[in-house]
Design a protein around this motif. Sequence first.
Motif, PDB file in Angstrom:
ATOM      1  N   TYR A 201     -70.240 -36.525 -21.416  1.00  0.00           N
ATOM      2  CA  TYR A 201     -69.490 -37.710 -22.271  1.00  0.00           C
ATOM      3  C   TYR A 201     -69.845 -38.990 -21.548  1.00  0.00           C
ATOM      4  O   TYR A 201     -69.615 -38.982 -20.236  1.00  0.00           O
ATOM      5  N   LEU A 202     -70.522 -40.090 -22.057  1.00  0.00           N
ATOM      6  CA  LEU A 202     -70.522 -41.156 -21.463  1.00  0.00           C
ATOM      7  C   LEU A 202     -69.465 -42.374 -21.975  1.00  0.00           C
ATOM      8  O   LEU A 202     -69.925 -42.618 -22.994  1.00  0.00           O
ATOM      9  N   PRO A 203     -68.592 -42.542 -21.320  1.00  0.00           N
ATOM     10  CA  PRO A 203     -67.571 -43.369 -21.860  1.00  0.00           C
ATOM     11  C   PRO A 203     -68.169 -44.623 -22.177  1.00  0.00           C
ATOM     12  O   PRO A 203     -69.088 -45.112 -21.719  1.00  0.00           O
ATOM     13  N   GLU A 204     -67.282 -45.314 -23.141  1.00  0.00           N
ATOM     14  CA  GLU A 204     -67.632 -46.578 -23.598  1.00  0.00           C
ATOM     15  C   GLU A 204     -67.651 -47.684 -22.530  1.00  0.00           C
ATOM     16  O   GLU A 204     -68.568 -48.505 -22.420  1.00  0.00           O
ATOM     17  N   ASP A 205     -66.653 -47.503 -21.431  1.00  0.00           N
ATOM     18  CA  ASP A 205     -66.497 -48.786 -20.698  1.00  0.00           C
ATOM     19  C   ASP A 205     -67.205 -48.381 -19.287  1.00  0.00           C
ATOM     20  O   ASP A 205     -66.475 -47.687 -18.364  1.00  0.00           O
ATOM     21  N   ARG A 206     -68.359 -48.369 -19.072  1.00  0.00           N
ATOM     22  CA  ARG A 206     -69.328 -47.768 -18.164  1.00  0.00           C
ATOM     23  C   ARG A 206     -68.589 -48.554 -16.703  1.00  0.00           C
ATOM     24  O   ARG A 206     -68.431 -47.604 -15.779  1.00  0.00           O
ATOM     25  N   ALA A 207     -68.316 -49.612 -16.766  1.00  0.00           N
ATOM     26  CA  ALA A 207     -68.080 -50.238 -15.558  1.00  0.00           C
ATOM     27  C   ALA A 207     -66.861 -49.936 -14.871  1.00  0.00           C
ATOM     28  O   ALA A 207     -66.689 -49.772 -13.656  1.00  0.00           O
ATOM     29  N   ARG A 208     -66.160 -49.338 -15.690  1.00  0.00           N
ATOM     30  CA  ARG A 208     -64.615 -48.879 -15.247  1.00  0.00           C
ATOM     31  C   ARG A 208     -64.847 -47.618 -14.942  1.00  0.00           C
ATOM     32  O   ARG A 208     -64.012 -47.113 -14.179  1.00  0.00           O
ATOM     33  N   ASN A 209     -65.341 -47.019 -16.249  1.00  0.00           N
ATOM     34  CA  ASN A 209     -65.151 -45.417 -15.987  1.00  0.00           C
ATOM     35  C   ASN A 209     -66.010 -44.604 -15.138  1.00  0.00           C
ATOM     36  O   ASN A 209     -65.831 -43.511 -14.848  1.00  0.00           O
TER      37      ASN A 209
END
Length: 533
Positions: A368-376
């Motif tokens: 799963y590649l989350p939406e908020d890459r920078a945070r997650n």
Amino acid sequence: MVGLVGPGPDTTATTTATTTEDPGDGRDARQPRGSRYVASHVTKAFNGAEVLHDVSIVLEPGSVHSLLGENGAGKSTLFKIMSGLYEPDAGELVLGDERLHGLTPRSALQQGIYLVPQEPTLMAHLSAAENLYVGALPRHGRTRLVDWKRIGRESVSYFTRVGLDIDIETPARNLSIAQQQLLECARALVHNCQVILFDEPTSPLTPHEVDVLFELVDGLRSDGLALGFISHRLDEVISISDQVTVLRDGRFVMNAPRGGYTRDELVTAMIGRPIGVRTRVRRSSDVTDRREILRVEDLAAPPTFTDISFTLRKHEVTGLAGLVGSGRTEIAEAIFGLRKADRGKVVLDGVPLTHRTPRECIDAGLIYLPEDRARNGIFGEVDIGRNVTAGIIPHLPRRWHLIRTDRETLLAAGATARTAVHMQALGSSINTLSGGNQQRAMISRWLLAEPKVAIFDEPTRGVDVGAKDDIYDIVADLATSGLACLVISSDLEELTLICDRVLVIYEGRIVGEVEGDDVTTARLGQLVVEGAM
Ligand SMILES: Nc1ncnc2c1ncn2[C@@H]1O[C@H](COP(=O)(O)OP(=O)(O)O)[C@@H](O)[C@H]1O
Ligand SMILES: [Mg+2]
């Protein structure tokens, strides 16, 4: 006539259309009904993030003005400002001729402005009648004692007026949501309000309850009140509104009177892209192995989402479309074990994944590649190589518990080559990469887990335009190599370009499945905004 992205409605005039005559049906007429209420050039930021920018709206007496927009567009914030709950950073509020400075909920009520909030805020333990008069208990002239007789008598007539058929002694906690909302409306009448703002009143209501509410709204309009109405249901908005204003990302996008817009124009204004412009680019698909690889059955976590059932097949790219807030991300998180579902099943290639942790999902072949890459997802200070191998650290080759960095580097190099990350060196900080290359690096991380299914949440958000096509290529390559891909995106055009099939989520339910040549932005746009065609 539709004013798209113009300066906004004319808010300079301050003429009032006050009706001073007695309503004639014995109702209290302390204040004249129906002043024009104008919010003009309103700007508001929370913690430095601007959520409203130079937004204006004019509520005319005897008229319903609807605010449309995706979740987070700023609709509630505007109504909260107009009812004194928030203070605007800039802009002004003008009721009739009067500028309202430092409006508070209390002074708003005194001015006759009432907000029927998204969640009713009644006092649960007080009776319906008591709730009706909170803050305005009628008292005997001389003794100042509460006039309970009058309360009993009048509350019945107020309740009748709003179509609320209840015993006035009923505790508020025993009322349904619909009844609580009608009670809120009755409160507005008790305070003799001339402006009523409704924030998504229909969301929790059944169709019949919506009819009852709309009848009331119609009546209030005939009485000359100025009414504001928020809903994201187009049919409702079109049927009830004399005027519509659309907000997007805190900005005014369009305003039009009844009949002055088409449905498509509203859709486009809400989601921000002209619909039906490009045609779909087909992926080469001479693949025969379309075996089912992931099955989701009756997954539910009400009220966020419910009845979610679908399958993903090898070699296929499936899209998940829906407005922001429709539940797409939450569904993906539930599949990946980041969020608990109340019921339902997830099966990956014969292996049940229900109630598994993300770690177990990864090991089973789901990424799963989350939406908020920078945070997650991204470890900003860490080098690219370690960012890439972060997902398989427990499985990295070791000697005496220590990771064999030579092997780790080899793995990272192989994976970054597969997604063609442009970088100086594996040892550079990942912060030195462009958005698109960070995304590639993240994808290579997950490829090391040798997944069978990949879920992408808004894979191109915040990615520069040129890098978008690269990401589309990566998704297509993964599908060609046999993965099942699920792509969540708010960009309908993106979905038409890369998906074989698109599921549409509306208010937490799958309301449509579009396949093959039917995957067009026009078709998706309608489903996304309206939940049906
Ligand atoms: N009290 C608050 N503090 C911080 N951010 C807020 C607050 N209220 C709203 N926001 C943010 O403002 C934006 C607009 O929210 P809102 O007005 O509720 O949108 P809408 O009603 O159109 O869905 C959202 O990004 C939301 O997170
Ligand atoms: Mg809202």
